[in-house]
Design a protein around this motif. Structure first.
Motif, PDB file in Angstrom:
ATOM      1  N   SER A  14      40.648  32.175  14.032  1.00 36.95           N
ATOM      2  CA  SER A  14      41.027  33.362  14.803  1.00 36.95           C
ATOM      3  C   SER A  14      39.791  34.010  15.394  1.00 36.95           C
ATOM      4  O   SER A  14      39.736  34.353  16.576  1.00 36.95           O
ATOM      5  CB  SER A  14      41.752  34.383  13.937  1.00 36.95           C
ATOM      6  OG  SER A  14      42.656  33.755  13.097  1.00 36.95           O
ATOM      7  N   VAL A  23      34.209  34.679  27.464  1.00 39.69           N
ATOM      8  CA  VAL A  23      34.559  34.199  28.809  1.00 39.69           C
ATOM      9  C   VAL A  23      35.045  35.369  29.661  1.00 39.69           C
ATOM     10  O   VAL A  23      34.684  35.501  30.837  1.00 39.69           O
ATOM     11  CB  VAL A  23      35.635  33.095  28.737  1.00 39.69           C
ATOM     12  CG1 VAL A  23      36.115  32.713  30.133  1.00 39.69           C
ATOM     13  CG2 VAL A  23      35.088  31.876  28.040  1.00 39.69           C
ATOM     14  N   HIS A  24      35.847  36.251  29.030  1.00 35.22           N
ATOM     15  CA  HIS A  24      36.367  37.400  29.773  1.00 35.22           C
ATOM     16  C   HIS A  24      35.230  38.258  30.325  1.00 35.22           C
ATOM     17  O   HIS A  24      35.225  38.642  31.487  1.00 35.22           O
ATOM     18  CB  HIS A  24      37.272  38.229  28.871  1.00 35.22           C
ATOM     19  CG  HIS A  24      37.739  39.509  29.480  1.00 35.22           C
ATOM     20  ND1 HIS A  24      38.644  39.529  30.515  1.00 35.22           N
ATOM     21  CD2 HIS A  24      37.411  40.797  29.244  1.00 35.22           C
ATOM     22  CE1 HIS A  24      38.858  40.779  30.870  1.00 35.22           C
ATOM     23  NE2 HIS A  24      38.124  41.568  30.118  1.00 35.22           N
ATOM     24  N   GLY A  63      38.356  31.902  18.157  1.00 36.51           N
ATOM     25  CA  GLY A  63      39.186  31.997  19.360  1.00 36.51           C
ATOM     26  C   GLY A  63      38.982  33.317  20.072  1.00 36.51           C
ATOM     27  O   GLY A  63      38.718  33.359  21.277  1.00 36.51           O
ATOM     28  N   LEU A 115      35.490  33.550  21.637  1.00 36.59           N
ATOM     29  CA  LEU A 115      35.331  32.719  22.836  1.00 36.59           C
ATOM     30  C   LEU A 115      36.032  33.352  24.042  1.00 36.59           C
ATOM     31  O   LEU A 115      35.468  33.449  25.134  1.00 36.59           O
ATOM     32  CB  LEU A 115      35.931  31.339  22.546  1.00 36.59           C
ATOM     33  CG  LEU A 115      35.313  30.163  23.275  1.00 36.59           C
ATOM     34  CD1 LEU A 115      33.833  30.088  22.949  1.00 36.59           C
ATOM     35  CD2 LEU A 115      36.016  28.876  22.867  1.00 36.59           C
ATOM     36  N   VAL A 116      37.282  33.801  23.811  1.00 39.35           N
ATOM     37  CA  VAL A 116      38.031  34.408  24.912  1.00 39.35           C
ATOM     38  C   VAL A 116      37.317  35.672  25.398  1.00 39.35           C
ATOM     39  O   VAL A 116      37.174  35.901  26.600  1.00 39.35           O
ATOM     40  CB  VAL A 116      39.486  34.705  24.488  1.00 39.35           C
ATOM     41  CG1 VAL A 116      40.186  35.544  25.537  1.00 39.35           C
ATOM     42  CG2 VAL A 116      40.246  33.415  24.270  1.00 39.35           C
ATOM     43  N   ASN A 147      37.006  38.928  43.502  1.00 35.49           N
ATOM     44  CA  ASN A 147      37.956  38.034  44.169  1.00 35.49           C
ATOM     45  C   ASN A 147      39.219  38.772  44.569  1.00 35.49           C
ATOM     46  O   ASN A 147      39.750  38.577  45.664  1.00 35.49           O
ATOM     47  CB  ASN A 147      38.348  36.881  43.227  1.00 35.49           C
ATOM     48  CG  ASN A 147      37.262  35.844  43.113  1.00 35.49           C
ATOM     49  OD1 ASN A 147      36.406  35.744  43.991  1.00 35.49           O
ATOM     50  ND2 ASN A 147      37.269  35.085  42.039  1.00 35.49           N
ATOM     51  N   GLN A 148      39.709  39.635  43.658  1.00 30.61           N
ATOM     52  CA  GLN A 148      40.950  40.347  43.954  1.00 30.61           C
ATOM     53  C   GLN A 148      40.753  41.339  45.101  1.00 30.61           C
ATOM     54  O   GLN A 148      41.616  41.514  45.944  1.00 30.61           O
ATOM     55  CB  GLN A 148      41.464  41.053  42.697  1.00 30.61           C
ATOM     56  CG  GLN A 148      42.171  40.059  41.786  1.00 30.61           C
ATOM     57  CD  GLN A 148      42.358  40.566  40.378  1.00 30.61           C
ATOM     58  OE1 GLN A 148      41.787  41.590  40.002  1.00 30.61           O
ATOM     59  NE2 GLN A 148      43.137  39.846  39.587  1.00 30.61           N
ATOM     60  N   THR A 194      33.517  36.671  33.286  1.00 28.18           N
ATOM     61  CA  THR A 194      34.262  36.401  34.514  1.00 28.18           C
ATOM     62  C   THR A 194      34.855  37.667  35.125  1.00 28.18           C
ATOM     63  O   THR A 194      35.288  37.657  36.262  1.00 28.18           O
ATOM     64  CB  THR A 194      35.422  35.419  34.250  1.00 28.18           C
ATOM     65  OG1 THR A 194      36.175  35.899  33.137  1.00 28.18           O
ATOM     66  CG2 THR A 194      34.914  34.026  33.969  1.00 28.18           C
ATOM     67  N   THR A 215      40.786  39.366  48.275  1.00 29.82           N
ATOM     68  CA  THR A 215      42.136  38.950  48.630  1.00 29.82           C
ATOM     69  C   THR A 215      42.909  40.109  49.247  1.00 29.82           C
ATOM     70  O   THR A 215      43.582  39.955  50.268  1.00 29.82           O
ATOM     71  CB  THR A 215      42.876  38.451  47.378  1.00 29.82           C
ATOM     72  OG1 THR A 215      42.062  37.483  46.752  1.00 29.82           O
ATOM     73  CG2 THR A 215      44.208  37.840  47.739  1.00 29.82           C
ATOM     74  N   ARG A 255      33.562  38.867  38.560  1.00 28.57           N
ATOM     75  CA  ARG A 255      33.906  37.907  39.606  1.00 28.57           C
ATOM     76  C   ARG A 255      35.373  38.000  39.981  1.00 28.57           C
ATOM     77  O   ARG A 255      35.742  37.953  41.148  1.00 28.57           O
ATOM     78  CB  ARG A 255      33.620  36.496  39.090  1.00 28.57           C
ATOM     79  CG  ARG A 255      32.404  35.859  39.679  1.00 28.57           C
ATOM     80  CD  ARG A 255      32.460  34.380  39.330  1.00 28.57           C
ATOM     81  NE  ARG A 255      32.381  33.591  40.541  1.00 28.57           N
ATOM     82  CZ  ARG A 255      31.249  33.096  41.005  1.00 28.57           C
ATOM     83  NH1 ARG A 255      30.135  33.323  40.374  1.00 28.57           N
ATOM     84  NH2 ARG A 255      31.248  32.377  42.099  1.00 28.57           N
ATOM     85  N   ILE A 256      36.224  38.139  38.951  1.00 29.49           N
ATOM     86  CA  ILE A 256      37.661  38.199  39.200  1.00 29.49           C
ATOM     87  C   ILE A 256      38.002  39.466  39.982  1.00 29.49           C
ATOM     88  O   ILE A 256      38.759  39.423  40.955  1.00 29.49           O
ATOM     89  CB  ILE A 256      38.439  38.131  37.863  1.00 29.49           C
ATOM     90  CG1 ILE A 256      38.275  36.749  37.249  1.00 29.49           C
ATOM     91  CG2 ILE A 256      39.908  38.444  38.079  1.00 29.49           C
ATOM     92  CD1 ILE A 256      38.859  36.602  35.867  1.00 29.49           C
ATOM     93  N   ASN A 265      55.750  32.958  55.349  1.00 28.65           N
ATOM     94  CA  ASN A 265      55.605  31.504  55.296  1.00 28.65           C
ATOM     95  C   ASN A 265      56.920  30.768  55.539  1.00 28.65           C
ATOM     96  O   ASN A 265      56.922  29.575  55.779  1.00 28.65           O
ATOM     97  CB  ASN A 265      55.056  31.078  53.936  1.00 28.65           C
ATOM     98  CG  ASN A 265      53.637  31.523  53.747  1.00 28.65           C
ATOM     99  OD1 ASN A 265      52.824  31.413  54.663  1.00 28.65           O
ATOM    100  ND2 ASN A 265      53.334  32.066  52.587  1.00 28.65           N
TER     101      ASN A 265
END
Lengths: 204, 213
Positions: free
Chosen positions: A19, A29-30, A22, A25-26, A40-41, A33, A44, A36-37, A140
């Protein structure tokens, strides 16, 4: 220590360890990133706003010049409005609103109104309408949504801001009247709101 | 190197024990997304990546994890895996993430992944677990694409529409209008069409298997 207890403890230790690994690590990474996320948003969103208001027609920072409006006649939840100005003068306002009465759930829309009260354009951001019927509101899938470009409360007259089935001028789709009705209603209420609140919208 | 076990892994993953057509695992994402070939391919790719990664990790930790807690540990591994894939894709392949983004949460509901972790990766060496993840993923993707093609063809009369979502502007003209002037058949696009289509595919597979005997 008896062996059952030992097995249980070691199992608990393994589970705890995984646990922690996990989660660690999450989280890692969060953190790496997140920026950047967000960027990106931003890009967009800016891109979809510039689909409606060309990049050269305003000179302010659209995303920073945004306000939240809570008005019962627009939508149940607050509506975000992005304001485009050029040399300090209003160019257009883009409403990020929700048409709550689609056939299946909310239809999220971007509605851009120019300073003269006419529509720069309308786009569907997300929806859950029936594939092949209601989803024709999507740019579309069909050109229907582009039909709003240039319209205003006087063109067509307010009384005809309805789908044809209800005595207005807007096409419904074969087998799907609810969806276009919801979109037309949402766009009309934004135009009326814009007309009566224009000064307040661009103040501050 | 003895190639025989790998051949068996490939045959099992692609055909004999195909997760979608035989094990009937992963039906939730399968039925939800398979209304066009390109959607199917998107979910298939995302699932394959998740399968290979989770098989790899589960195989690496298989001797450390005691029997009693293996399932919660696998759940943790898969959940962390999928979350990290989601975050990395959102940060570095934002365009692709906008398209595949809706599929990624669906991967967690895919029991084929924990199924392979428990049934294969936890009992086999790394190289075999990797191969199994790859071929099971490929088999799932192919079944998904067959169903997607069937539904898209009957539902809208096209194939490969929206290929540019996955492959960029080069693919703008890949879409094939199979029937001109086709009115569309809504049932195939809606959820019942997924069940009927899957039933047909399973029947076809059973016929082929029966002939082969």
């Amino acid at each position: 220590m008896n062996s059952t207890l030992k097995t249980m403890l070691s199992a608990a230790a393994i589970l705890g360890l995984f646990s922690l690994l996990g989660i660690g690590l999450v989280t890692w990474v969060h953190q790496h990133t997140e920026m950047r996320i967000a960027e990106n948003q931003r890009q967009t969103l800016l891109h979809s706003l510039q689909n409606l208001i060309p990049a050269g027609s305003y000179d302010n920072d659209l995303l920073a010049d945004a306000i939240q409006i809570s008005a019962a006649e627009l939508a149940a939840q607050p509506v975000t409005v992005y304001r485009a100005r050029r040399l300090g003068k209003p160019v257009a306002a883009v409403f990020s609103t929700v048409a709550p009465d689609g056939y299946s759930g909310d239809i999220r829309l971007l509605v851009a109104v120019k300073a003269d009260g006419s529509l720069a354009g309308v786009r569907v951001i997300s929806h859950k309408e029936t594939p092949g019927l209601g989803d024709l509101i999507d740019e579309n899938k069909s050109l229907w949504i582009l039909g709003f470009d240039g319209l205003s409360l006087d063109n067509p007259p307010l009384k005809q801001w309805k789908v044809k089935r209800d005595g207005g001028v807007f096409d419904q789709f074969t087998g799907a009247t609810v969806t276009p009705r919801a979109v037309v209603r949402a766009v009309r209420s934004i135009l009326s709101f814009f007309k009566s609140n224009q000064e307040k919208l661009f103040a501050g | 190197m003895n190639i025989e076990p790998y051949r068996k892994i490939a045959y099992d993953g692609l055909w004999k024990n195909n997760q979608a057509l035989v094990a009937l695992l992963g039906l939730c994402p399968l039925l939800a997304v398979s209304n066009s070939v390109i959607n199917s391919l998107g979910l298939g790719l995302a699932t394959t990546v998740a399968l290979v990664l989770s098989n790899t990790i589960v195989s690496l930790i298989r001797s450390q994890v005691s029997h009693e807690v293996r399932l919660p540990v696998y759940v943790l591994v898969i959940a962390a895996n999928v979350t990290i894939i989601d975050l990395l894709m959102n940060a570095f392949f934002h365009e692709l993430h906008k398209i595949l983004g809706i599929f990624i949460p669906l991967i967690v509901t895919n029991c084929a992944i924990i199924g392979r972790a428990e049934a294969f990766a936890s009992k086999n060496t790394l190289d075999k677990a990797l191969a199994d993840g790859f071929f099971v993923g490929l088999g799932f993707t192919l079944a998904l694409m067959a169903l997607g093609a069937l539904r898209e063809l009957i539902g809208t009369g096209t194939l490969f529409s929206r290929a540019d979502w996955l492959f960029g502007d080069i693919a703008k003209h890949w879409s094939i209008q199979v029937f001109d002037d086709y009115g569309g058949f809504l049932l195939a696009i809606l959820p019942p069409g997924a069940f009927i289509g899957l039933g047909l595919l399973i029947a076809v597979k059973n016929v082929i298997d029966a002939r082969g005997k």
